[in-house]
Design an enzyme around this catalytic site. Sequence first.
Site: not given
Ligand code: NAD
Ligand code: UGA
Length: 462
Positions: A226, A129, A275, A14, A160
């Site tokens: 979702l 986050s 997530c 993110v 996000e």
């Molecule tokens: P990630 O594990 O890829 O990245 C998090 C990073 O934060 C790590 O690299 C870690 O080393 C770093 N970190 C931890 N403590 C720190 C500090 N004090 N200072 C600086 N860096 C630090 O996680 P992510 O997938 O980017 O997710 C981050 C947040 O966003 C989570 O809460 C997640 O639920 C949310 N989120 C993720 C997605 C997604 O698609 N991955 C989408 C929407 C929201």
């Molecule tokens: C999901 C949400 O779609 C985002 O809006 C959100 O920000 C994010 O989680 C988060 O908070 O991390 P993501 O997990 O990256 O995003 O991807 P998705 O496209 O939602 O797919 C999630 C899982 O569901 C995957 O394994 C995908 O293959 C599965 N999926 C998705 C299905 O099995 N069927 C569907 O119709 C859609």
Amino acid sequence: MKIKSICCLGAGYVGGPTMAMIAAKCPDIQVTVCDMNQERIDAWNTNELPVYEPGLHEVVVTARGRNLHFTTDIRPAIAAADLIFVSVGTPTKTYGIGAGRAADLRYIESAARLIAEVSHGHKIIVEKSTIPVKTASAIRTIITANTTSECTFEVLSNPEFLAEGTAVADLENPDRILIGGETTDSGKAAVEALAAIYARWIPRERIITTNLWSSELSKLVANAFLAQRISSINSISALCEATGADVDEVARAIGHDSRIGPKFLKASVGFGGSCFQKDILNLVYLCESFGLPEVATYWRQVVDLNNWQKSRFVENIVRTLFNTVNGKRIAILGFAFKKDTNDTRESPAIQVCRDLLREHAHLAIYDPRVDRASIHQDLSDAKIPASLIASNVEIHTDPYAAMKDAHALAALTEWDEFRDLDFKRIHDLMFKPAFVFDGRAILPTAKLKKLGFEAFIIGKGR
Ligand code: NAD
Ligand code: UGA
């Protein structure tokens, strides 16, 4: 209040892409992305980015070195920033109170303490986050207790909604931006300062503002809704297999109702990703904590059904292969949790592969983007001896090599390239009967049948 300098704690899936987009769209704002993970930061500074996302490299190179910086030097970056995004991980707690459900907020807390230690003047702190409701209040308490009165700050919630694989498109053209803040004058000014950044490229009517708690909760609820749709269609996939109905036809029929809509109705071997499960469990824990066990049980079912869907996929493979996969070679197509990402967190492939290993199957895994080390790390499990993984797991960079002498192939990720494989060649390479288990309903069924495969398609049966 005009923002001139931004810092982001957390250079993950993110923090990296989100800050790259802000920097690309706002060349006059300095954006510094910080992480203590040196390897990750080094990768962000090369052309081999740590996150694979279509279009991301182009966005990063537009701004990197100009107004986008990646560093492990966190303190000066916080000190120089007007606005600090907190984008650290919030995994499910694995120990103590709430283990297996509650969010582990230790990274959030350490980020808040670090901000308090380094900050002077006025700062806007933005929760990016995904966190439990009321976390803004905890951040505020920690910072107030650790700063002097000359230091003022506002805490905002700005969850996000990007999805992996489409992160760049989602950041460029989001359905909405959500900003939660206090209704005080300084709270409103902070909300406006953040909204003004997004308004550089996103229409104002898509920028929604709410109170802090609504914003924090909306993120968990969005993911829960979702995931609920996927578990709903997956529950129906089992009924389709039992009755002869076709789940894609059912999804199309119901999705044409504008009240239901067509998205997120693709049946699968189960949803994965870092997530959905974590955020629903977090919601479940919140409901329990607020004395709402009926609401908790309702949402828990979404995760339970997802686990069942993965288990029944494996049970079907074992049953179909004459009740034993011991020593049989099973080609696994796809290990990422969805297409167009190298992320494997909570990928359904992990549980499917582990369950097959427990049955002593021999796995030949191919994924176009996931590296060998990630697959090995993901499969390691206290209950599976390392020696079994060493002897029974092969990882291939050529899908046809994985298919050679296989008794079955299982498609677990919906990568586009799998649709266009040379199935005649694959049929020739495999033992007969050549079994296919399509956990994503993406392979060309008619072609498979014509070539003589014994194909099982999720939600369609044999
Ligand atoms: P990630 O594990 O890829 O990245 C998090 C990073 O934060 C790590 O690299 C870690 O080393 C770093 N970190 C931890 N403590 C720190 C500090 N004090 N200072 C600086 N860096 C630090 O996680 P992510 O997938 O980017 O997710 C981050 C947040 O966003 C989570 O809460 C997640 O639920 C949310 N989120 C993720 C997605 C997604 O698609 N991955 C989408 C929407 C929201
Ligand atoms: C999901 C949400 O779609 C985002 O809006 C959100 O920000 C994010 O989680 C988060 O908070 O991390 P993501 O997990 O990256 O995003 O991807 P998705 O496209 O939602 O797919 C999630 C899982 O569901 C995957 O394994 C995908 O293959 C599965 N999926 C998705 C299905 O099995 N069927 C569907 O119709 C859609």
